[in-house]
Design an enzyme around this catalytic site. Structure first.
Site, PDB file in Angstrom:
ATOM      1  N   LYS A  58     -24.525  20.475 -32.377  1.00  0.00           N
ATOM      2  CA  LYS A  58     -24.186  20.719 -33.784  1.00  0.00           C
ATOM      3  C   LYS A  58     -23.815  19.431 -34.516  1.00  0.00           C
ATOM      4  O   LYS A  58     -24.251  19.201 -35.648  1.00  0.00           O
ATOM      5  CB  LYS A  58     -23.032  21.722 -33.868  1.00  0.00           C
ATOM      6  CG  LYS A  58     -22.609  22.047 -35.284  1.00  0.00           C
ATOM      7  CD  LYS A  58     -21.728  23.262 -35.311  1.00  0.00           C
ATOM      8  CE  LYS A  58     -20.258  22.931 -35.163  1.00  0.00           C
ATOM      9  NZ  LYS A  58     -19.579  22.552 -36.396  1.00  0.00           N
ATOM     10  N   ARG A  69     -14.091  30.134 -41.218  1.00  0.00           N
ATOM     11  CA  ARG A  69     -13.698  30.469 -39.850  1.00  0.00           C
ATOM     12  C   ARG A  69     -13.582  31.967 -39.608  1.00  0.00           C
ATOM     13  O   ARG A  69     -13.523  32.404 -38.469  1.00  0.00           O
ATOM     14  CB  ARG A  69     -12.334  29.843 -39.519  1.00  0.00           C
ATOM     15  CG  ARG A  69     -12.419  28.379 -39.202  1.00  0.00           C
ATOM     16  CD  ARG A  69     -11.184  27.912 -38.448  1.00  0.00           C
ATOM     17  NE  ARG A  69     -11.253  26.484 -38.212  1.00  0.00           N
ATOM     18  CZ  ARG A  69     -11.954  25.926 -37.247  1.00  0.00           C
ATOM     19  NH1 ARG A  69     -12.623  26.684 -36.391  1.00  0.00           N
ATOM     20  NH2 ARG A  69     -11.990  24.628 -37.116  1.00  0.00           N
ATOM     21  N   ARG A  76     -22.353  16.859 -16.018  1.00  0.00           N
ATOM     22  CA  ARG A  76     -21.816  15.566 -16.457  1.00  0.00           C
ATOM     23  C   ARG A  76     -20.899  14.957 -15.399  1.00  0.00           C
ATOM     24  O   ARG A  76     -20.116  15.655 -14.759  1.00  0.00           O
ATOM     25  CB  ARG A  76     -20.997  15.746 -17.744  1.00  0.00           C
ATOM     26  CG  ARG A  76     -21.849  16.013 -18.957  1.00  0.00           C
ATOM     27  CD  ARG A  76     -20.930  16.141 -20.154  1.00  0.00           C
ATOM     28  NE  ARG A  76     -21.667  16.588 -21.328  1.00  0.00           N
ATOM     29  CZ  ARG A  76     -21.085  17.107 -22.408  1.00  0.00           C
ATOM     30  NH1 ARG A  76     -19.778  17.236 -22.460  1.00  0.00           N
ATOM     31  NH2 ARG A  76     -21.814  17.487 -23.434  1.00  0.00           N
ATOM     32  N   ARG A 118     -14.968  15.363 -15.383  1.00  0.00           N
ATOM     33  CA  ARG A 118     -13.797  15.448 -16.256  1.00  0.00           C
ATOM     34  C   ARG A 118     -13.355  16.900 -16.370  1.00  0.00           C
ATOM     35  O   ARG A 118     -14.171  17.815 -16.305  1.00  0.00           O
ATOM     36  CB  ARG A 118     -14.139  14.901 -17.651  1.00  0.00           C
ATOM     37  CG  ARG A 118     -14.443  13.409 -17.638  1.00  0.00           C
ATOM     38  CD  ARG A 118     -14.788  12.927 -19.013  1.00  0.00           C
ATOM     39  NE  ARG A 118     -15.931  13.696 -19.548  1.00  0.00           N
ATOM     40  CZ  ARG A 118     -16.483  13.454 -20.726  1.00  0.00           C
ATOM     41  NH1 ARG A 118     -16.006  12.492 -21.505  1.00  0.00           N
ATOM     42  NH2 ARG A 118     -17.503  14.157 -21.144  1.00  0.00           N
ATOM     43  N   ARG A 149     -14.620  27.984 -23.104  1.00  0.00           N
ATOM     44  CA  ARG A 149     -14.854  27.467 -24.460  1.00  0.00           C
ATOM     45  C   ARG A 149     -15.995  28.214 -25.146  1.00  0.00           C
ATOM     46  O   ARG A 149     -15.939  28.521 -26.340  1.00  0.00           O
ATOM     47  CB  ARG A 149     -15.170  25.967 -24.413  1.00  0.00           C
ATOM     48  CG  ARG A 149     -13.928  25.096 -24.522  1.00  0.00           C
ATOM     49  CD  ARG A 149     -14.188  23.689 -24.043  1.00  0.00           C
ATOM     50  NE  ARG A 149     -15.165  22.970 -24.849  1.00  0.00           N
ATOM     51  CZ  ARG A 149     -16.023  22.059 -24.353  1.00  0.00           C
ATOM     52  NH1 ARG A 149     -16.036  21.777 -23.072  1.00  0.00           N
ATOM     53  NH2 ARG A 149     -16.836  21.440 -25.158  1.00  0.00           N
TER      54      ARG A 149
END
Ligand SMILES: [Zn+2]
Length: 232
Positions: A26, A101, A139, A172, A183
């Site tokens: 995005k 939102r 990652r 991480r 998330r």
């Protein structure tokens, strides 16, 4: 190649509302749109932070609410947005970041836009969550120099080891699969009602699959979806 102009102009003032999950690219698409259409990105979060930093009456009111543990009211957010879209750089159009939102904010936004004679385009970057999860959880980071790798798209020369300094690579915390899943679920809970709201009220909802192609290719599709709203 190279024949297409690098910039274009919206034929009427338009708000672009961009939705995309974590890992959908995005931020990149938003940057491409800003450069292509030469319109500002309006971030309600940035505006709130600016008022807090400036220490003005609005900033103090925001801080007070935050101190009390409550959210900034829709009314205040809408007021800030209204002021912002009246600035000279926004007369041709703008991209909203972090706004609306909630469906209530979206409703207020549409009223606000029609009040200034602006239209809206909602772009939803659709992604296959499995692709996103695989990408993000692939990652790896070097704890020593910060270089980022990806097991699939950018592997180190020697598995598990930094090319630059030989340090063992780590995952991480933010990239752990369960964190990524949470998330995404949170994004879904917040965004799905908004997408449904826009699906019902606007004929300008563009849905683009963003999970497999390179960002440039995704942007080409967005551009072609917007072609009747712009001129070179
Ligand atoms: Zn390193």
């Amino acid at each position: 190649m190279g024949e297409e102009p690098a910039t274009a102009r919206l034929t009427r003032p338009t708000a672009i509302i961009l939705f995309g999950s974590p890992g959908s690219g995005k931020g990149t698409q938003s940057k491409y749109l800003v450069e292509w259409l030469r319109i500002p990105q309006i971030s309600t979060g940035d505006m709130l932070r600016e008022h807090i930093r400036a220490g003005d009456a609005i900033g103090l009111a925001i801080q007070e609410r935050m101190r009390a543990g409550s959210l900034v009211s829709d009314e205040l957010v809408n007021q800030l947005v209204l002021e912002r879209i009246h600035k000279p750089d926004a007369t041709g159009g703008f991209i909203f970041d972090g706004y609306p939102r909630t469906p209530a904010q979206a409703e207020a936004m549409l009223r606000l836009l029609s009040g200034v004679g602006a239209g809206e385009v909602v772009i939803h970057l659709i992604v296959d969550y499995n692709v996103i999860i695989a990408r993000i959880s692939g990652r790896r980071a070097c704890p020593k120099c910060g270089t980022l790798y990806n097991c699939v798209s950018r592997p180190p020369k020697v598995e598990g080891v930094c090319d630059l300094d030989g340090a063992p690579l780590v995952i991480r915390d933010d990239d752990r699969e369960e964190v990524v899943r949470e998330r995404l679920a949170q994004y879904e809970r917040q965004t799905q009602p908004l997408i449904e709201f826009f699906r019902a009220v606007t004929d300008r909802l563009i849905e683009v699959d963003a999970s497999r192609d390179r960002p440039e290719a995704v942007f080409e599709r967005i551009k072609s979806e917007l072609k009747d709203l712009v001129r070179a």
